[in-house]
Scaffold this motif. Structure first.
Motif, short mmCIF file in Angstrom:
data_model
loop_
_atom_site.label_atom_id
_atom_site.label_comp_id
_atom_site.label_asym_id
_atom_site.label_seq_id
_atom_site.Cartn_x
_atom_site.Cartn_y
_atom_site.Cartn_z
N GLU A 87 0.90 -1.23 -0.09
CA GLU A 87 0.08 -0.15 0.09
C GLU A 87 0.86 1.27 0.11
OE1 GLU A 87 -3.48 0.15 -0.01
OE2 GLU A 87 -3.30 -2.10 -0.36
N ARG A 90 1.23 2.78 -3.63
CA ARG A 90 0.20 2.81 -4.18
C ARG A 90 -0.23 4.46 -4.30
NH1 ARG A 90 -5.93 1.76 -1.81
NH2 ARG A 90 -6.93 1.49 -3.95
N ARG A 147 -1.03 5.39 -12.41
CA ARG A 147 -0.67 3.78 -12.04
C ARG A 147 0.08 3.15 -13.22
NH1 ARG A 147 -6.09 1.12 -11.04
NH2 ARG A 147 -4.74 -0.83 -10.64
N GLU A 199 0.14 -3.94 -13.03
CA GLU A 199 0.52 -4.10 -11.83
C GLU A 199 0.67 -5.53 -11.25
OE1 GLU A 199 -1.05 0.06 -9.85
OE2 GLU A 199 -2.27 -1.68 -9.77
#
Length: 140
Positions: free
Chosen positions: A50, A53, A76, A131
Motif C-alpha cells: 500500500e 500505491r 498507475r 501491476e
C-alpha cells in the motif's frame, strides 16, 4: 394541580442547565488516559504494498471525479511501466507527478469529448494487468 406541571418542567430544565455544561467539561479520553482510544488510533497500518500505491488525486486536478479517476489510472500505468522497464521491485512512485499523467493524456485519449476523453474502466484494466505483472515478477 395545574401549578405542579410547570414547576416540574422548571425543575427538569434547571437540572439540564446544570448537567449539560458539566458533561461538556468532562475530560475526553485520550490515548494516554487509559480510557477508550480515539477512532483514528484503531486504524490498520497499511501493508508494504500500500505504501507504493498511487494516492487519490487532488480535487483541483480535474473538474469531475471521472477525469480524476482516469488520471489516477494513467499514473498507475506509468508507474507500473517504469517498474517493468527498470526491472525493479523498489517503489518508484516518488519520481512521478500528476502533471506527468496529464501530459500522457493524448496516449490514452479515445474521444474528442473533453468531459469523457478516455474510458476509465479500460484504463483500470490496463493498470491492474501491469501491476499484476510487476507483482508476479517481484514475487519470483
Amino acid at each position: 394541580m395545574m401549578m405542579k406541571a410547570p414547576n416540574a418542567l422548571r425543575s427538569a430544565f434547571a437540572t439540564l442547565a446544570i448537567v449539560l455544561p458539566m458533561f461538556a467539561l468532562a475530560e475526553t479520553p485520550s490515548s494516554t488516559s487509559g480510557g477508550p482510544k480515539p477512532f483514528s488510533s484503531i486504524a490498520i497500518t497499511p501493508d508494504a504494498n500500500e505504501v507504493c500505491r498511487v494516492p487519490r488525486p487532488p480535487a483541483d486536478l480535474a473538474e469531475t471525479a471521472y477525469l480524476r479517476n482516469g488520471y489516477r489510472a494513467i499514473l498507475r500505468i506509468l508507474v507500473a511501466e517504469r517498474h517493468l522497464i527498470a526491472e525493479t521491485c523498489d517503489c518508484l512512485l516518488g519520481e512521478f507527478t500528476w502533471d506527468m499523467a496529464l501530459a500522457e493524456l493524448p496516449r490514452f485519449q479515445t474521444s474528442d469529448n473533453p468531459r469523457l476523453p478516455f474510458k476509465v474502466l479500460d484504463l483500470y484494466a490496463m493498470a491492474d494487468a501491469l501491476e499484476a505483472e510487476h507483482a508476479k515478477a517481484c514475487s519470483e
